[in-house]
Write a protein that holds these residues in place. Structure first.
Motif, PDB file in Angstrom:
ATOM      1  N   GLY A 131       0.922   9.042   2.857  1.00 26.25           N
ATOM      2  CA  GLY A 131       0.812   8.249   4.074  1.00 26.25           C
ATOM      3  C   GLY A 131       0.806   6.756   3.810  1.00 26.25           C
ATOM      4  N   SER A 132       0.668   5.996   4.888  1.00 25.83           N
ATOM      5  CA  SER A 132       0.717   4.537   4.812  1.00 25.83           C
ATOM      6  C   SER A 132      -0.442   3.912   5.569  1.00 25.83           C
ATOM      7  CB  SER A 132       2.028   4.021   5.408  1.00 25.83           C
ATOM      8  OG  SER A 132       3.146   4.493   4.688  1.00 25.83           O
ATOM      9  N   LEU A 133      -0.828   2.760   5.119  1.00 28.81           N
ATOM     10  CA  LEU A 133      -1.816   1.921   5.804  1.00 28.81           C
ATOM     11  C   LEU A 133      -1.424   0.468   5.604  1.00 28.81           C
ATOM     12  CD1 LEU A 133      -5.289   3.465   4.779  1.00 28.81           C
ATOM     13  CD2 LEU A 133      -4.290   3.475   7.074  1.00 28.81           C
ATOM     14  N   THR A 134      -1.806  -0.363   6.571  1.00 27.87           N
ATOM     15  CA  THR A 134      -1.646  -1.803   6.415  1.00 27.87           C
ATOM     16  C   THR A 134      -3.015  -2.457   6.554  1.00 27.87           C
ATOM     17  OG1 THR A 134       0.590  -1.772   7.329  1.00 27.87           O
ATOM     18  CG2 THR A 134      -0.554  -3.887   7.273  1.00 27.87           C
ATOM     19  N   LEU A 135      -3.424  -3.138   5.512  1.00 28.19           N
ATOM     20  CA  LEU A 135      -4.684  -3.875   5.528  1.00 28.19           C
ATOM     21  C   LEU A 135      -4.412  -5.310   5.970  1.00 28.19           C
ATOM     22  CD1 LEU A 135      -6.291  -2.699   2.165  1.00 28.19           C
ATOM     23  CD2 LEU A 135      -6.322  -1.585   4.408  1.00 28.19           C
ATOM     24  N   SER A 136      -5.349  -5.843   6.740  1.00 29.86           N
ATOM     25  CA  SER A 136      -5.271  -7.234   7.179  1.00 29.86           C
ATOM     26  C   SER A 136      -6.505  -7.982   6.710  1.00 29.86           C
ATOM     27  CB  SER A 136      -5.179  -7.312   8.707  1.00 29.86           C
ATOM     28  OG  SER A 136      -4.035  -6.651   9.188  1.00 29.86           O
ATOM     29  N   THR A 193       2.720 -10.717  -7.362  1.00 26.67           N
ATOM     30  CA  THR A 193       2.563  -9.860  -8.527  1.00 26.67           C
ATOM     31  C   THR A 193       1.756  -8.634  -8.126  1.00 26.67           C
ATOM     32  OG1 THR A 193       0.574 -11.006  -9.244  1.00 26.67           O
ATOM     33  CG2 THR A 193       2.651 -11.765 -10.181  1.00 26.67           C
ATOM     34  N   TYR A 194       1.986  -7.543  -8.854  1.00 26.12           N
ATOM     35  CA  TYR A 194       1.322  -6.274  -8.563  1.00 26.12           C
ATOM     36  C   TYR A 194       0.911  -5.606  -9.875  1.00 26.12           C
ATOM     37  CZ  TYR A 194       3.734  -6.897  -4.096  1.00 26.12           C
ATOM     38  OH  TYR A 194       4.194  -7.402  -2.908  1.00 26.12           O
ATOM     39  N   ARG A 225       5.295   0.502  -4.129  1.00 26.69           N
ATOM     40  CA  ARG A 225       4.587   1.184  -3.036  1.00 26.69           C
ATOM     41  C   ARG A 225       3.819   0.206  -2.153  1.00 26.69           C
ATOM     42  NH1 ARG A 225       0.539   4.615  -4.086  1.00 26.69           N
ATOM     43  NH2 ARG A 225      -0.109   3.577  -6.028  1.00 26.69           N
ATOM     44  N   PHE A 226       3.269  -0.837  -2.736  1.00 28.06           N
ATOM     45  CA  PHE A 226       2.471  -1.813  -2.001  1.00 28.06           C
ATOM     46  C   PHE A 226       3.249  -3.117  -1.856  1.00 28.06           C
ATOM     47  CE2 PHE A 226      -2.119  -0.271  -3.130  1.00 28.06           C
ATOM     48  CZ  PHE A 226      -1.770   1.024  -2.752  1.00 28.06           C
ATOM     49  N   MET A 280       0.651  -0.660   2.369  1.00 26.81           N
ATOM     50  CA  MET A 280       0.507   0.369   1.344  1.00 26.81           C
ATOM     51  C   MET A 280       1.244   1.621   1.796  1.00 26.81           C
ATOM     52  SD  MET A 280      -3.521  -0.138   0.348  1.00 26.81           S
ATOM     53  CE  MET A 280      -4.103   0.531   1.895  1.00 26.81           C
ATOM     54  N   ASN A 281       2.243   2.006   1.028  1.00 25.86           N
ATOM     55  CA  ASN A 281       3.050   3.189   1.335  1.00 25.86           C
ATOM     56  C   ASN A 281       2.899   4.232   0.239  1.00 25.86           C
ATOM     57  OD1 ASN A 281       4.172   1.891   3.649  1.00 25.86           O
ATOM     58  ND2 ASN A 281       5.670   0.868   2.336  1.00 25.86           N
ATOM     59  N   ASN A 282       3.248   5.452   0.579  1.00 24.76           N
ATOM     60  CA  ASN A 282       3.206   6.558  -0.395  1.00 24.76           C
ATOM     61  C   ASN A 282       1.856   6.591  -1.117  1.00 24.76           C
ATOM     62  OD1 ASN A 282       4.104   8.751  -1.871  1.00 24.76           O
ATOM     63  ND2 ASN A 282       5.193   7.493  -3.369  1.00 24.76           N
ATOM     64  N   LEU A 283       0.800   6.549  -0.338  1.00 25.97           N
ATOM     65  CA  LEU A 283      -0.541   6.495  -0.906  1.00 25.97           C
ATOM     66  C   LEU A 283      -0.879   7.739  -1.699  1.00 25.97           C
ATOM     67  CD1 LEU A 283      -2.247   4.698   2.068  1.00 25.97           C
ATOM     68  CD2 LEU A 283      -2.380   3.937  -0.316  1.00 25.97           C
TER      69      LEU A 283
END
Length: 111
Positions: A16-21, A58-59, A66-67, A82-85
């Motif tokens: 699943g996916s989430l978006t953090l703010s 950078t990650y 994914r992010f 955040m995708n493909n958690l």
């Protein structure tokens, strides 16, 4: 007063996916490198992603592809898409600027 307030965490299934703010106040994010870090239970804090003043990013290796970190200077907000958690992404996620950290938002990846 410098403040960072994160939101967007929750419970999501693997894949699943989430978006953090992260809404900042008391300073302009455009002047700083901003970052997201996370801390899983029993583990040390680790940096996940950084975006500098020039929008260079950078990650850590485990989230590459994914992010995605981004910023909206007009809204004074930083995001972490955040995708493909995966279950191993489960942690409290913190927004940071040098010298300041938000209160965190819980991300749980589980069936």
């Amino acid at each position: 007063q410098v403040q960072l307030v994160e939101s967007g965490g929750g419970l999501v299934r693997p894949g699943g996916s989430l978006t953090l703010s992260c809404v900042a106040s008391g300073f302009m994010i455009s002047l700083y490198s901003m970052s997201w870090a996370r801390q899983a239970p029993g583990k040390e804090l680790e940096y996940v992603s950084i975006i500098d003043r020039y929008d260079r990013t950078t990650y850590i290796e485990s989230v590459k592809g994914r992010f995605s970190i981004s910023r909206d200077n007009a809204k004074n907000t930083v995001y972490l898409q955040m995708n493909n958690l995966r279950p191993e992404d489960t942690a409290v996620y913190y927004c940071q600027k040098p010298g300041t950290r938000g209160q965190g938002t819980q991300v749980t990846v589980s069936t």
